[in-house]
Motif scaffolding. Structure first.
Motif, PDB file in Angstrom:
ATOM      1  N   PRO A 155     -15.111 -13.341 -48.263  1.00 10.21           N
ATOM      2  CA  PRO A 155     -16.568 -13.187 -48.403  1.00 10.21           C
ATOM      3  C   PRO A 155     -17.225 -14.498 -48.851  1.00 10.21           C
ATOM      4  O   PRO A 155     -16.747 -15.186 -49.748  1.00 10.21           O
ATOM      5  N   GLY A 156     -18.317 -14.842 -48.179  1.00 13.78           N
ATOM      6  CA  GLY A 156     -19.054 -16.045 -48.526  1.00 13.78           C
ATOM      7  C   GLY A 156     -18.478 -17.333 -47.966  1.00 13.78           C
ATOM      8  O   GLY A 156     -19.017 -18.412 -48.231  1.00 13.78           O
ATOM      9  N   ARG A 157     -17.409 -17.257 -47.145  1.00  9.33           N
ATOM     10  CA  ARG A 157     -16.780 -18.484 -46.634  1.00  9.33           C
ATOM     11  C   ARG A 157     -16.612 -18.440 -45.110  1.00  9.33           C
ATOM     12  O   ARG A 157     -15.822 -19.189 -44.565  1.00  9.33           O
ATOM     13  N   ARG A 158     -17.354 -17.588 -44.454  1.00  7.31           N
ATOM     14  CA  ARG A 158     -17.201 -17.470 -42.998  1.00  7.31           C
ATOM     15  C   ARG A 158     -17.653 -18.742 -42.279  1.00  7.31           C
ATOM     16  O   ARG A 158     -17.014 -19.162 -41.314  1.00  7.31           O
ATOM     17  N   SER A 159     -18.742 -19.326 -42.703  1.00 14.31           N
ATOM     18  CA  SER A 159     -19.208 -20.554 -42.055  1.00 14.31           C
ATOM     19  C   SER A 159     -18.192 -21.678 -42.234  1.00 14.31           C
ATOM     20  O   SER A 159     -17.933 -22.460 -41.312  1.00 14.31           O
TER      21      SER A 159
END
Length: 275
Positions: A155-159
């Motif tokens: 979560p929060g690190r897809r980019s």
């Protein structure tokens, strides 16, 4: 109102799963651009051996060599459509396994490819066919790897996980140039044209073997239901395409042009006494 079950399942990713998905995707993407780098560095040698029939022009052969190089890019959208559809129907992981099974033999065959002196006029046609196959498989590689790594990103690190594929483009090109430089520097022109240029291409066989193992034993694909996949994707696709063209593709084409200019100097061995 609580979140749907499938959304909570998609967020529940263990760190080990994320790392395996990132590694399995990045290795295949690295191999793709590694081969492009090697091919660009050895373009003058390939032109002389595979695109120059008896009495042919060296300039014309070099133009044909780079034309076959560019042809792979024209077939990438076709490969993206074919393998993207396959990934949506049977899963991301089976699609990426198919991509690496198609791409790795085509990469390796560049190392065992016969020249005009052996197979005559068939040489440029067969090499061009390999470039077409590589273009198709590489079109499916990028979309599949980005989709898989972002699906498994924490979560929060897809980019961040998705952008790693752009990093492997530069890493693959640098790796290809780095592996091509020693034989081009150390070997004589005859040795380089005979067997030296083949070694970097043959290295893609164990690399592809490793990538296949990672994808066969990696984490299984986690798919969203179809409505949530396509919801709001059109604007994102257009935005990311424009951003990628400006930040990755156009600089990449300039880098390839620079490689084309420096390729004759790299692929022409130094003259040594006693050779």
């Amino acid at each position: 109102m609580s979140a749907p079950a499938h959304d909570s399942d998609l967020r529940a990713v263990r760190p080990g799963q994320s790392r395996r998905a990132l590694l399995a995707g990045s290795v295949g993407h690295f191999i793709e651009w590694y081969e492009f780098g090697v091919y660009g560095c050895f373009a003058t040698i390939i032109a002389a051996r595979c695109f120059t029939p008896e009495g042919g022009s060296e300039i014309e052969a070099l133009v044909k060599t780079y034309a076959s190089f560019a042809l792979a890019f024209f077939f990438r959208p076709v490969g993206a459509a074919v393998f993207g559809r396959l990934g949506d129907r049977v899963g991301r992981r089976p699609g990426l396994i198919t991509v690496i099974v198609v791409m790795s033999p085509a990469n390796t065959l560049n190392g065992v490819f016969r020249t005009c002196a052996t197979v005559g006029a068939l040489a440029p046609w067969l090499l061009t066919l390999l470039r077409v196959i590589q273009g198709l498989s590489r079109g499916g590689e990028l979309g599949g790897t980005v989709s898989m790594t972002t699906e498994f990103a924490p979560p929060g690190r897809r980019s961040l996980y998705g952008s790693c594929q752009s990093f492997t483009v530069a890493l693959g090109l640098l790796g290809g140039a780095g592996v091509a430089a020693p034989p081009a520097t150390v070997l004589s022109e005859t040795q380089l044209g005979s067997w030296g240029r083949r070694l970097p291409f043959l290295l893609t066989l164990p690399l592809g073997h490793g990538a296949l193992w990672l994808r066969l034993h990696g984490t299984r694909t986690r798919l969203r239901p179809v409505p949530s996949v396509f919801s709001g994707c059109a604007g994102l696709i257009i935005t990311e395409t424009v951003k990628r063209t400006g930040s990755v593709d156009i600089p990449g084409y300039y880098a390839e042009a620079a490689c084309a200019v420096s390729a004759p100097a790299l692929a022409t061995p130094r003259t040594r006494k006693g050779r």
